[in-house]
Design an enzyme around this catalytic site. Structure first.
Site, short mmCIF file in Angstrom:
data_model
loop_
_atom_site.label_atom_id
_atom_site.label_comp_id
_atom_site.label_asym_id
_atom_site.label_seq_id
_atom_site.Cartn_x
_atom_site.Cartn_y
_atom_site.Cartn_z
CG ASP A 41 0.50 5.37 1.22
OD1 ASP A 41 0.22 4.79 0.03
OD2 ASP A 41 -0.42 5.86 2.18
CB SER A 42 1.45 0.67 -2.60
OG SER A 42 2.49 1.74 -2.95
CG ASP A 80 1.86 8.21 -1.21
OD1 ASP A 80 1.12 9.17 -1.56
OD2 ASP A 80 1.70 7.07 -1.53
CE LYS A 109 0.39 9.33 -4.29
NZ LYS A 109 -0.77 8.98 -3.38
CD GLU A 111 -4.08 7.94 0.09
OE1 GLU A 111 -5.15 7.67 0.60
OE2 GLU A 111 -3.23 7.19 -0.17
CD GLU A 178 -5.91 4.15 -5.94
OE1 GLU A 178 -5.73 2.98 -5.74
OE2 GLU A 178 -5.21 5.26 -5.52
#
EC number: 2.1.2.11
Length: 270
Positions: A41-42, A80, A109, A111, A178
């Site tokens: 999502d970056s 993501d 993925k 978070e 991270e």
């Protein structure tokens, strides 16, 4: 590559993961033999011009995941889950994760730490492989008060260790760490049976991931301390565009070799 092969790499062979957001980049990553392509999502702050990852939508992510799959048909692709695509409910999480698999992702993925253990378990039970992500989690940056290194306090360390164990227990096949202090990242890596993939988390993780634009030097205004520039493509591209502009302005391009006449042979390349 598949989930079982990745899990067997722990402690034996370092895992290499990079982000990619489009078909041409994905093809290069596949040709380079990269183990995992992450459609992060970056995408938001590296491609779409957002300030951070918060505004990124499912629809935007789906378009780019599908593009990456078309560009890298043989790669292991992780998608993501963007902000609020899994937090509201288990049903929402399963539905959205399933949409990613339908457009070509091999896994998703998520978070978040121990509080998302049930989400991970339900996804895995639904046949959706899950990669965890703890430490600095950009979707929760407002809770952290900024992009800060995690694991510096005993409370933070204990939370990260609990979260890693919980995600492993619930069925995650790997965990991204991270911006976790190296000592804690090492402790986590040694304390769980699934691979850890670090970004800004030191030398002892089972693998490393970097953002495409950071490692290739595509953003001259942003260079994270934990990243390394393996190229300076911003300057390369800038010079190419300046040369193109100069040749057009001066009438140098197109030259005879680039034009068609009634005696030309062959077709076009685009």
């Amino acid at each position: 590559m598949n989930v079982e092969k990745l899990k067997k790499m722990k402690g034996k062979e370092k895992i290499v993961m990079v982000t990619a957001y489009d078909a041409p980049s994905a093809r290069i990553a596949q040709d380079a033999g990269i183990d995992i392509i992450l459609v992060g999502d970056s995408l938001g702050n590296n491609v779409l011009g957002y300030e951070n990852t918060i505004p990124v939508t499912m629809e935007e992510m789906l378009i780019h995941v599908a593009a990456v799959r078309r560009g890298a048909p043989k790669a292991f692709v992780v998608a993501d889950m963007p902000f609020l695509s899994y937090q509201p409910s288990l049903e929402k999480a399963i539905e959205n994760a399933g949409r990613f698999l339908k457009v070509g992702a091999n896994a998703v993925k998520i978070e978040g730490g121990e509080e998302f253990g049930e989400v991970v378990q339900r996804l895995v039970e639904s046949g959706i492989p899950v990669m965890g992500h703890i430490g600095l989690t950009p979707q929760f940056v407002n809770r952290f008060g900024g992009y800060r290194v995690q694991g510096k306090t005993e409370k933070s360390r204990e939370y990260l260790l609990r979260s890693a164990r919980e995600l492993e227990k619930r069925g995650a096949f790997a965990i991204v760490l991270e911006m976790v202090v190296e000592e804690v990242a090492k402790e986590i890596t040694e304390g769980i049976s699934i691979p850890t993939i670090g970004i800004g988390s030191g030398r002892f993780c089972d693998g490393q991931v970097l953002v495409w634009h950071d490692l290739l030097g595509l953003n001259p205004d942003f260079a994270p301390r934990f990243s390394k520039r393996y190229a300076n493509l911003y300057e390369t591209i800038l010079k190419a565009l300046q040369e193109f502009k100069k040749e057009v302005k001066e009438g140098i391009f197109p030259s005879e070799e680039h034009v068609f006449t009634d005696k030309s042979q062959g077709g076009v390349s685009s």
